[in-house]
Design an enzyme around this catalytic site. Structure first.
Site, PDB file in Angstrom:
ATOM      1  N   ASP A   1      -0.864   2.951  -3.401  1.00  0.00           N
ATOM      2  CA  ASP A   1      -0.135   3.062  -2.140  1.00  0.00           C
ATOM      3  C   ASP A   1      -0.463   4.352  -1.408  1.00  0.00           C
ATOM      4  O   ASP A   1      -0.686   4.344  -0.193  1.00  0.00           O
ATOM      5  CB  ASP A   1       1.370   2.974  -2.414  1.00  0.00           C
ATOM      6  CG  ASP A   1       2.193   3.179  -1.159  1.00  0.00           C
ATOM      7  OD1 ASP A   1       2.297   2.224  -0.374  1.00  0.00           O
ATOM      8  OD2 ASP A   1       2.700   4.295  -0.955  1.00  0.00           O
TER       9      ASP A   1
ATOM     10  N   GLY B   1       2.312   0.933   1.898  1.00  0.00           N
ATOM     11  CA  GLY B   1       1.027   0.291   1.665  1.00  0.00           C
ATOM     12  C   GLY B   1       1.194  -0.950   0.804  1.00  0.00           C
ATOM     13  O   GLY B   1       0.789  -2.064   1.173  1.00  0.00           O
ATOM     14  N   ASP B   2       1.790  -0.781  -0.349  1.00  0.00           N
ATOM     15  CA  ASP B   2       2.009  -1.898  -1.262  1.00  0.00           C
ATOM     16  C   ASP B   2       2.972  -2.923  -0.686  1.00  0.00           C
ATOM     17  O   ASP B   2       2.735  -4.138  -0.763  1.00  0.00           O
ATOM     18  CB  ASP B   2       2.562  -1.381  -2.595  1.00  0.00           C
ATOM     19  CG  ASP B   2       1.459  -0.908  -3.529  1.00  0.00           C
ATOM     20  OD1 ASP B   2       0.481  -1.636  -3.695  1.00  0.00           O
ATOM     21  OD2 ASP B   2       1.585   0.194  -4.084  1.00  0.00           O
ATOM     22  N   LEU B   3       4.082  -2.470  -0.129  1.00  0.00           N
ATOM     23  CA  LEU B   3       5.093  -3.399   0.348  1.00  0.00           C
ATOM     24  C   LEU B   3       4.611  -4.192   1.556  1.00  0.00           C
ATOM     25  O   LEU B   3       4.924  -5.373   1.706  1.00  0.00           O
ATOM     26  CB  LEU B   3       6.385  -2.648   0.678  1.00  0.00           C
ATOM     27  CG  LEU B   3       7.081  -2.018  -0.529  1.00  0.00           C
ATOM     28  CD1 LEU B   3       8.279  -1.194  -0.086  1.00  0.00           C
ATOM     29  CD2 LEU B   3       7.515  -3.093  -1.526  1.00  0.00           C
TER      30      LEU B   3
ATOM     31  N   ALA C   1       2.475  -6.875   0.163  1.00  0.00           N
ATOM     32  CA  ALA C   1       3.305  -7.889  -0.486  1.00  0.00           C
ATOM     33  C   ALA C   1       3.892  -8.857   0.532  1.00  0.00           C
ATOM     34  O   ALA C   1       3.872 -10.079   0.342  1.00  0.00           O
ATOM     35  CB  ALA C   1       4.427  -7.216  -1.273  1.00  0.00           C
TER      36      ALA C   1
END
Length: 393
Positions: free
Chosen positions: A146, A174-176, A179
């Site tokens: 992230d 970044g990750d969320l 997702a």
């Protein structure tokens, strides 16, 4: 707090195989589980998902990081690189609708579970692949976390105080972001499959999703060619739209139009500011944001956060104190929305969790099962598929 384990399940009957780890993939599959899908999480027998050890804090043997993003799943321990493990996965795939994976680009596992090969054997399968930088381009084979995505994707250049050190966002955007966009892709592919009967290869990356979230920052740049920088709590297109200091702390004001600006000036007894050429219209206030901030900061310094929030709210000016998480979790509004529930863990007891933030016909999907103990469902699930192997052989 909601502890009921029934409720809307729009994805009931959809079977998901979670071959991902860390945050982006597991958050997407937890969301699918919240929506009613049957999710099986595959973990390596030696330690499982790395986030199980991302602590402190820990609750029992697992870090709270893992517990935050893996509820509603079954855990199976399988060595994906072994022939036996691959055989088990292929038997599970026969009954699977969606696979979510974030195998490192060019890795052995990505080649073993290549979508083109899988689609020939399982044409109904929807596969979501999440990577750091996408399927093409010079960075396609780079790994990423992230923090890397926030740096490479521009978010850190826009976060922090003007002239100060770059800062990452408080949430793992970044990750969320990956997702959530990946989840959208999966749902769209399932709708398409309902028409065609065929699955789809869905891809997204942390980098691509960062760009998608630039929104007005991007169009501002395309229009002006000027490199934007961090504005602290400020907004590039609105003013005043930021945090201000009161006598005992900070609060935020979000003026979205000139009418609200007039109301703010009345609330602070500074009607003269509405006829000041520097501040008459939003475009004037944006152009003179430094002068505006100095005028308002001086006015707000004389009262407390509570005073200004009450006063501005009474004049219909959007305003809020800057609240900490402990305050939010005990807030009556949070409780009224049912956004905090509990799940019953087999060894740890009751665990609090943040609920899924979408309701259906006024009802929120309720929390189902706790994040699984490593390998808790291995015997049950692998036993079934081993039995099928014997019968089929």
């Amino acid at each position: 707090m909601n502890t009921t384990h029934t409720g809307p399940a729009p994805l009931a009957g959809v079977r998901v195989l979670d071959l991902s780890k860390i945050l982006a993939g597991p958050y997407a599959t937890m969301s699918l589980a919240d929506l009613g899908a049957d999710v099986t999480k595959v973990e390596h027998p030696d330690g499982g998902d790395p986030t199980r050890s991302w602590g402190p804090p820990f609750v029992g043997p697992d870090a709270t990081y893992y517990l935050a993003i893996n509820r509603g799943k079954k855990s199976v321990t399988v060595d994906l690189k072994s022939e036996e493990g691959q055989d088990v996965i292929h038997r599970i795939l026969e009954e699977t609708d969606v696979v979510v994976e974030n195998f490192k680009p060019g890795s052995g596992l990505q080649r073993i579970f290549d979508y083109r090969t899988l689609s020939e054997r399982y044409p109904h399968l929807v596969v979501l692949h999440i990577s750091a930088f996408g399927e093409d381009g010079p960075l396609r084979d780079e790994p990423g976390y992230d923090m890397i995505a926030q740096a490479a994707g521009g978010l850190m250049s826009l976060t922090g105080e003007p002239g100060g050190a770059p800062m990452k966002a408080g949430f793992a955007m970044g990750d969320l972001g990956a997702a959530l966009f990946g989840l959208i892709g999966v749902l769209a592919a399932l709708v398409e499959r309902s028409r065609t009967g065929r699955g789809q290869y869905v891809t997204t990356s942390l980098f691509e999703c960062q760009l998608a979230l630039h929104v007005n920052w991007a169009t501002n740049y395309f229009a002006t060619g000027e490199r934007p920088g961090a504005l602290g709590s400020g907004h590039p297109n609105l003013a005043p739209y930021q945090a201000f200091p009161a006598s005992d702390g900070y609060f935020v004001v979000a003026v979205g139009n000139d009418t609200q600006w007039g109301s703010l000036c009345s609330a602070i007894a500074r009607e003269d500011l509405t006829t000041d050429a520097r501040f008459e219209r939003n475009r004037d206030r944006v152009a003179n944001r430094g002068d505006l901030e100095r005028e308002l900061s001086t006015a707000f310094a004389s009262g407390t956060v509570e005073h200004w929030c009450d006063t501005l709210a009474a004049h219909a000016v959007p305003v809020s104190p800057i609240r900490h998480l402990d305050e939010i979790y005990t807030d009556p509004h949070t409780a009224a929305l049912g956004m905090i529930g509990t799940v019953d863990h087999p060894t740890l007891g009751s665990l609090q969790q943040i609920a899924f933030p979408v309701s259906f016909a006024g009802e929120r999907p309720h929390l189902t099962s706790a994040p699984p103990v490593l390998g808790a469902d291995t015997d049950e699930i692998l036993g079934v598929h081993r039995s099928q192997s014997v019968v089929g052989g």
